[in-house]
Design a protein around this motif. Sequence first.
Motif, PDB file in Angstrom:
ATOM      1  N   ALA A 196      49.301  36.815  43.393  1.00  0.00           N
ATOM      2  CA  ALA A 196      50.171  36.337  44.474  1.00  0.00           C
ATOM      3  C   ALA A 196      49.400  35.725  45.640  1.00  0.00           C
ATOM      4  N   PRO A 197      48.199  36.217  45.989  1.00  0.00           N
ATOM      5  CA  PRO A 197      47.461  35.540  47.069  1.00  0.00           C
ATOM      6  C   PRO A 197      46.841  34.208  46.636  1.00  0.00           C
ATOM      7  N   MET A 198      46.781  33.924  45.325  1.00  0.00           N
ATOM      8  CA  MET A 198      46.077  32.746  44.828  1.00  0.00           C
ATOM      9  C   MET A 198      47.024  31.596  44.487  1.00  0.00           C
TER      10      MET A 198
ATOM     11  N   GLY B  58      36.642  35.561  47.132  1.00  0.00           N
ATOM     12  CA  GLY B  58      36.570  36.992  46.889  1.00  0.00           C
ATOM     13  C   GLY B  58      37.739  37.500  46.074  1.00  0.00           C
ATOM     14  N   GLN B  59      38.916  36.894  46.246  1.00  0.00           N
ATOM     15  CA  GLN B  59      40.086  37.293  45.465  1.00  0.00           C
ATOM     16  C   GLN B  59      39.876  37.020  43.986  1.00  0.00           C
ATOM     17  N   SER B  60      39.223  35.924  43.647  1.00  0.00           N
ATOM     18  CA  SER B  60      38.930  35.630  42.240  1.00  0.00           C
ATOM     19  C   SER B  60      38.007  36.687  41.648  1.00  0.00           C
TER      20      SER B  60
ATOM     21  N   VAL C 265      40.057  39.710  40.898  1.00  0.00           N
ATOM     22  CA  VAL C 265      40.837  39.528  39.671  1.00  0.00           C
ATOM     23  C   VAL C 265      39.967  39.745  38.442  1.00  0.00           C
ATOM     24  N   MET C 266      38.759  39.181  38.433  1.00  0.00           N
ATOM     25  CA  MET C 266      37.873  39.337  37.276  1.00  0.00           C
ATOM     26  C   MET C 266      37.433  40.785  37.107  1.00  0.00           C
ATOM     27  N   ALA C 267      37.146  41.463  38.207  1.00  0.00           N
ATOM     28  CA  ALA C 267      36.727  42.863  38.112  1.00  0.00           C
ATOM     29  C   ALA C 267      37.846  43.741  37.561  1.00  0.00           C
ATOM     30  N   VAL C 268      39.063  43.536  38.061  1.00  0.00           N
ATOM     31  CA  VAL C 268      40.200  44.318  37.569  1.00  0.00           C
ATOM     32  C   VAL C 268      40.482  43.997  36.098  1.00  0.00           C
ATOM     33  N   SER C 269      40.319  42.732  35.704  1.00  0.00           N
ATOM     34  CA  SER C 269      40.539  42.345  34.308  1.00  0.00           C
ATOM     35  C   SER C 269      39.562  43.061  33.391  1.00  0.00           C
ATOM     36  N   ILE C 270      38.298  43.124  33.788  1.00  0.00           N
ATOM     37  CA  ILE C 270      37.296  43.824  32.973  1.00  0.00           C
ATOM     38  C   ILE C 270      37.630  45.307  32.869  1.00  0.00           C
ATOM     39  N   LEU C 271      38.041  45.904  33.975  1.00  0.00           N
ATOM     40  CA  LEU C 271      38.416  47.318  33.951  1.00  0.00           C
ATOM     41  C   LEU C 271      39.627  47.563  33.050  1.00  0.00           C
ATOM     42  N   LEU C 272      40.612  46.658  33.096  1.00  0.00           N
ATOM     43  CA  LEU C 272      41.794  46.796  32.238  1.00  0.00           C
ATOM     44  C   LEU C 272      41.433  46.662  30.768  1.00  0.00           C
ATOM     45  N   ILE C 273      40.549  45.723  30.448  1.00  0.00           N
ATOM     46  CA  ILE C 273      40.110  45.562  29.062  1.00  0.00           C
ATOM     47  C   ILE C 273      39.442  46.849  28.573  1.00  0.00           C
ATOM     48  N   ALA C 274      38.554  47.409  29.391  1.00  0.00           N
ATOM     49  CA  ALA C 274      37.878  48.645  29.013  1.00  0.00           C
ATOM     50  C   ALA C 274      38.864  49.800  28.858  1.00  0.00           C
ATOM     51  N   PHE C 275      39.815  49.884  29.800  1.00  0.00           N
ATOM     52  CA  PHE C 275      40.804  50.966  29.732  1.00  0.00           C
ATOM     53  C   PHE C 275      41.665  50.864  28.477  1.00  0.00           C
TER      54      PHE C 275
ATOM     55  N   ALA D  26      36.451  36.632  51.588  1.00  0.00           N
ATOM     56  CA  ALA D  26      35.075  36.160  51.424  1.00  0.00           C
ATOM     57  C   ALA D  26      35.022  34.973  50.455  1.00  0.00           C
ATOM     58  N   ARG D  27      34.022  34.140  50.616  1.00  0.00           N
ATOM     59  CA  ARG D  27      33.776  33.013  49.719  1.00  0.00           C
ATOM     60  C   ARG D  27      32.301  32.996  49.345  1.00  0.00           C
ATOM     61  N   PHE D  28      32.025  32.665  48.092  1.00  0.00           N
ATOM     62  CA  PHE D  28      30.664  32.675  47.584  1.00  0.00           C
ATOM     63  C   PHE D  28      30.350  31.301  47.005  1.00  0.00           C
TER      64      PHE D  28
END
Length: 261
Positions: A179-181, A110-112, A115-125, A99-101
């Motif tokens: 890797a996809p980016m 959509g890949q970006s 990445v940002m969503a996973v980064s936020i989750l990792l920071i919280a974890f 997807a593109r926004f």
Amino acid sequence: MMSSLFTSGVKLVMLPLLLWAITHHVAMQEWPLAVQALFALLLVIPMGPLIYRLAYQPLAEASTLVLLIVSVGVHFAMTGLGLVMFGAEGARTTAFSDARFELGALSMSGQSLVVMAVSILLIAFLYLYFERSLAGKALRATAVNRLGAQLVGIGTTQAGRTAFTLAAAIGALCGVLIAPMTTVYYDGGFLIGLKGFVGAIVGGLVSYPLAAAGALLVGLLESYSSFWASAYKEVIVFTLIIPVLLWRSFTAGTHDEEDEA
């Protein structure tokens, strides 16, 4: 004694070989991308405690300089193995989202967003792990003072194994996401890690949100440098660390050990 050696041999040799065989078989099949990513994580994560057991645990009591030299040796060994196993050609993987926004002049894939969503989750974890869990606090205590942690009953060997497992898990997950980016090469992780270290230094090495902000600053600086002076973009990024260290050296409080005597 023999039983202990056999158990260690199974963990250090047979388990990685079994995971490699399973992953090699799955790679030949048309499995969903999420399943392939999961098997990649299962293959890479055990390498963290394996490297710690082989290279660092026997030298756990050595000086920082010795551990730094060992780290350089481990890096060159892993780079050589990567060249033999994957070759000098780069590789890209399929994106998790096509997807593109569009937001005005801003275009985001959509890949970006993944990445940002996973980064936020990792920071919280990581925040909850190091600030709220007993294992995370023990790991921090070992990093600050290994001998003191041993005196209060913290298993420093287990702490080291946990640290390398976390590092391998985060590194593998980051590799799967980027890797996809961008094209990933066998030795590309070193430069990416150095830039991440610059971002962490900018953030002060004390806060995950500040480290993320520092990483964003490094990324923006590198992107703009590509337009201004593309041949010197790496130099510009790494030069950023000099004023930050100078500023921190001037603002940090001094501590004289002789005053305590």
